[in-house]
Motif scaffolding. Structure first.
Motif, PDB file in Angstrom:
ATOM      1  N   GLN A 199       0.815  -1.218   0.000  1.00 51.20           N
ATOM      2  CA  GLN A 199       0.000   0.000   0.000  1.00 51.20           C
ATOM      3  C   GLN A 199       0.849   1.268   0.000  1.00 51.20           C
ATOM      4  O   GLN A 199       0.333   2.357  -0.202  1.00 51.20           O
ATOM      5  CB  GLN A 199      -0.928   0.021   1.218  1.00 51.20           C
ATOM      6  CG  GLN A 199      -2.002  -1.059   1.203  1.00 51.20           C
ATOM      7  CD  GLN A 199      -1.528  -2.365   1.827  1.00 51.20           C
ATOM      8  OE1 GLN A 199      -0.331  -2.579   2.044  1.00 51.20           O
ATOM      9  NE2 GLN A 199      -2.466  -3.261   2.091  1.00 51.20           N
ATOM     10  N   GLU A 200       2.142   1.120   0.259  1.00 52.74           N
ATOM     11  CA  GLU A 200       3.017   2.291   0.209  1.00 52.74           C
ATOM     12  C   GLU A 200       3.930   2.275  -1.003  1.00 52.74           C
ATOM     13  O   GLU A 200       4.855   3.079  -1.107  1.00 52.74           O
ATOM     14  CB  GLU A 200       3.813   2.420   1.520  1.00 52.74           C
ATOM     15  CG  GLU A 200       2.915   2.748   2.697  1.00 52.74           C
ATOM     16  CD  GLU A 200       3.692   3.112   3.953  1.00 52.74           C
ATOM     17  OE1 GLU A 200       4.820   3.614   3.841  1.00 52.74           O
ATOM     18  OE2 GLU A 200       3.153   2.871   5.043  1.00 52.74           O
ATOM     19  N   GLY A 201       3.656   1.348  -1.921  1.00 54.94           N
ATOM     20  CA  GLY A 201       4.337   1.337  -3.213  1.00 54.94           C
ATOM     21  C   GLY A 201       5.843   1.512  -3.113  1.00 54.94           C
ATOM     22  O   GLY A 201       6.520   0.862  -2.312  1.00 54.94           O
ATOM     23  N   ILE A 202       6.365   2.422  -3.910  1.00 58.58           N
ATOM     24  CA  ILE A 202       7.811   2.624  -4.021  1.00 58.58           C
ATOM     25  C   ILE A 202       8.422   3.115  -2.702  1.00 58.58           C
ATOM     26  O   ILE A 202       9.589   2.847  -2.416  1.00 58.58           O
ATOM     27  CB  ILE A 202       8.117   3.609  -5.182  1.00 58.58           C
ATOM     28  CG1 ILE A 202       9.580   3.491  -5.633  1.00 58.58           C
ATOM     29  CG2 ILE A 202       7.786   5.042  -4.803  1.00 58.58           C
ATOM     30  CD1 ILE A 202       9.875   2.275  -6.459  1.00 58.58           C
ATOM     31  N   ILE A 203       7.623   3.800  -1.883  1.00 61.32           N
ATOM     32  CA  ILE A 203       8.122   4.273  -0.579  1.00 61.32           C
ATOM     33  C   ILE A 203       8.557   3.059   0.248  1.00 61.32           C
ATOM     34  O   ILE A 203       9.571   3.076   0.928  1.00 61.32           O
ATOM     35  CB  ILE A 203       7.016   5.028   0.204  1.00 61.32           C
ATOM     36  CG1 ILE A 203       6.384   6.121  -0.643  1.00 61.32           C
ATOM     37  CG2 ILE A 203       7.525   5.533   1.546  1.00 61.32           C
ATOM     38  CD1 ILE A 203       7.087   7.423  -0.637  1.00 61.32           C
ATOM     39  N   SER A 204       7.757   2.005   0.167  1.00 62.19           N
ATOM     40  CA  SER A 204       8.072   0.780   0.881  1.00 62.19           C
ATOM     41  C   SER A 204       9.396   0.192   0.382  1.00 62.19           C
ATOM     42  O   SER A 204      10.268  -0.167   1.171  1.00 62.19           O
ATOM     43  CB  SER A 204       6.916  -0.208   0.689  1.00 62.19           C
ATOM     44  OG  SER A 204       7.280  -1.488   1.117  1.00 62.19           O
ATOM     45  N   LEU A 205       9.549   0.132  -0.940  1.00 59.86           N
ATOM     46  CA  LEU A 205      10.779  -0.431  -1.514  1.00 59.86           C
ATOM     47  C   LEU A 205      12.003   0.375  -1.079  1.00 59.86           C
ATOM     48  O   LEU A 205      13.057  -0.190  -0.766  1.00 59.86           O
ATOM     49  CB  LEU A 205      10.681  -0.460  -3.046  1.00 59.86           C
ATOM     50  CG  LEU A 205      11.826  -1.202  -3.750  1.00 59.86           C
ATOM     51  CD1 LEU A 205      11.741  -2.701  -3.511  1.00 59.86           C
ATOM     52  CD2 LEU A 205      11.824  -0.916  -5.247  1.00 59.86           C
TER      53      LEU A 205
END
Ligand SMILES: [Zn+2]
Lengths: 255, 301
Positions: B174-180
């Motif tokens: 759910q946090e997309g690229i921020i998560s990565l």
């Protein structure tokens, strides 16, 4: 274009792969093989080339163009020895103060038995950590699919650029849809929500520059080559501590 | 035991990798007795807790919450929590994410998937963090990544070792690229902490997969694991779908990783504290009493 149309385009057949970029942008590419530990991964190519006369270490995740090539390249899904080869070449570049240029194009690191046995997680983790401290400039360019940790494994760079219809995401929209909504048909919605397009990524500061593709003609490669060259001109002036500090801060500030 | 223990039979564990929704069934409820998943023995809840949530008969390690873990290895079962004010938000406007965060907070009692603290262990001062399976299956989003990063930065500044309990079923999609990007951010902090000559011990718990395994979990000076913990990059379901065959028994378990050369040791939870204390001692970590009195807690928070 919708986000999912861009996803499709990022995977499209005929799109230039890493080797094409290496051929168009660099001169005298000499490929270096092997991780010195287990073997030579065909999904990651690397070597030394020149850009406008400057020696650079080039690394790319290669998907292959024809069906045979795709199979040979494992569809651009690296195994641990690929990440270990890439890191070996980066450390070599550091020793000789050569900048590092990485082309990123992968659906993800290979999820197979052999890859797990040989420590896929450890290989990517160590690559990410050591790239953060590498005392030579690094530029990563996402040219197709930036598939999760498998992409990040060679994309911890001073700047990350992306071509305008490439994508970079923590998970594929298909997998996201099937996990969250148990429905692969919702991949289109997932693509929208994941904010994986070049424009969205720029806004989230996950990428620093979006490159116009100009149908991947000669001018595209010529301009990209010159942009890369001036980028390395600038970064080469920084001393190693300042360089790694700026790289750390770049990622540190993503919250 | 004058009541029917069978009505306390515990549901089968169902560890959801990446699909965090299903992650709650494998926990010990507040009931009088629990059936061991492995040997099927009924164990009184209090006995289980007293034994570090390890089955006395077969040694099966039950799930442990993040806070519980930090208390378990801390002297007097107490620690000073750090960075609790760092909490997640729906940065991408992802559908249903606020609901999931709210539910995760309710079921775990935690504000994020990782709890950080300054602990005393065998008299040694250390920074420790632990991830909680009840919070969206220990997935790492911006806030969890920020807490872990700060833990390493704080430890680097104070000259302290770090003990980290890794646990994750996958990405916080759910946090997309921020998560990565948290993988890179936390790795950078691990590197900086290590460059100061400070010790980092990672303890891999069941399960440690995905972005957490491919970042700080595998970047430690010493990597330990709990018995039978599932450890890998890709989850078993994803691998089975890719290769279209069943995985061999024991694949991606701690014992398998030890044999393949990716772990320093597998440590029974009941011996973990003494093992960690011994490692700290061997690395010349000073006892906190001799370093400074424990009155500097006002600097924390
Ligand atoms: Zn048992």
């Amino acid at each position: 274009m919708t986000a999912y149309e861009i996803v499709m385009k990022s995977r499209e057949k005929g799109r230039p792969t890493a080797l094409k970029y290496i051929e168009k942008i660099t001169e005298n590419f000499f490929e270096l093989h092997g991780d010195r530990k287990f073997g030579d991964d065909k999904s990651i190519v690397g070597g030394i080339a020149e850009i406008n006369g400057r020696p650079v270490t080039v690394i790319g995740i290669e998907k292959g163009e024809t069906t045979n090539e795709k199979v040979y390249r494992n569809f651009g899904q690296p195994r641990p020895e690929g990440y270990r080869k890439a890191l070996r070449l980066m450390k070599q570049a550091e020793k000789f103060r050569r900048p590092v240029l990485c082309f990123v194009d992968t659906p993800g690191a290979y999820p197979g038995i052999d890859a797990e046995e040989r420590g896929q997680a450890e290989a990517i983790a160590v690559s990410i950590r050591d790239m953060m401290g590498l005392k030579t400039p690094i530029l990563a360019v996402v040219i197709g699919e930036g598939g999760s940790g498998g992409a990040l494994g060679i994309a911890v760079a001073d700047e990350v650029w992306i071509t305008e219809t490439a994508t970079y995401s923590v998970i594929s929209p298909e997998a996201c849809a099937s996990i969250l909504w148990k429905n692969k048909d919702k991949a289109k919605d997932a693509a929208q929500h994941l904010k994986l397009t070049a424009a969205d990524l720029k806004e989230l500061k996950a990428v620093d520059r979006v490159i116009a593709e100009e149908d991947f003609g000669d001018e595209f490669f010529e301009k990209l080559k010159n942009d890369i060259s001036s980028f390395f001109d600038g970064k080469s002036k920084l001393d190693a501590d300042e360089l790694t500090k700026q790289r750390y801060d770049r990622f540190r500030n993503i919250k | 035991m004058g009541f029917d223990l069978r009505k306390f039979f515990f549901r089968k564990p169902n560890i959801a990798l990446e699909g965090q929704e299903d992650g709650n069934s494998a926990f010990v409820p507040e009931q009088a007795a629990i059936k061991c998943d492995k040997c099927k023995t009924l164990i009184l809840s209090d006995d289980l807790t007293a034994n570090g949530k390890v089955c006395a008969k077969c040694g099966h390690h039950f799930k442990m919450g993040a806070r519980e873990r930090l208390k378990y290895i801390s002297d007097e079962g107490e620690f000073t929590e750090l960075f609790a004010d760092v909490v997640g938000e729906n940065r991408l406007g992802f559908p249903e994410y606020e609901d999931k965060l709210a539910k995760a907070r309710e079921s775990s009692g935690e504000s994020e998937a990782v709890v950080c603290g300054e602990i005393k262990i065998g008299g040694y001062k250390a920074v420790a963090f632990a991830m909680d399976a009840k919070f969206m299956m220990g997935s790492m989003g911006g806030a969890a990544g920020e807490r872990i990063t700060r833990a390493f930065e704080y430890a680097a500044e104070k000259g302290l070792p770090v003990i980290g309990f890794a646990l994750s079923g996958g990405a916080r999609m759910q946090e997309g690229i921020i998560s990565l990007m948290q993988m890179a951010k936390t790795s950078g902090a691990v590197l900086k902490h290590g460059e100061k000559g400070l010790l980092y011990v990672s303890v891999l718990t069941d399960p440690t997969t995905g972005g957490v395994s491919a970042s700080f979990a595998f970047e430690a000076d010493i990597i330990l694991a709990e018995p039978d913990a599932l450890i890998g990059f890709a989850g078993p379901r994803v691998i089975e779908q890719t290769i279209r065959q069943k995985l061999p028994a024991g694949f991606q378990r701690a014992e398998f990783l030890l044999q393949k050369g990716f772990l320093d040791a597998i440590v029974d939870r009941r011996r973990l504290k003494e093992t960690l204390v011994d490692i700290l001692k061997k690395h010349g970590v000073e006892k906190s009493e001799s370093a400074q009195p424990a009155t500097d807690t006002e600097e924390l928070a």
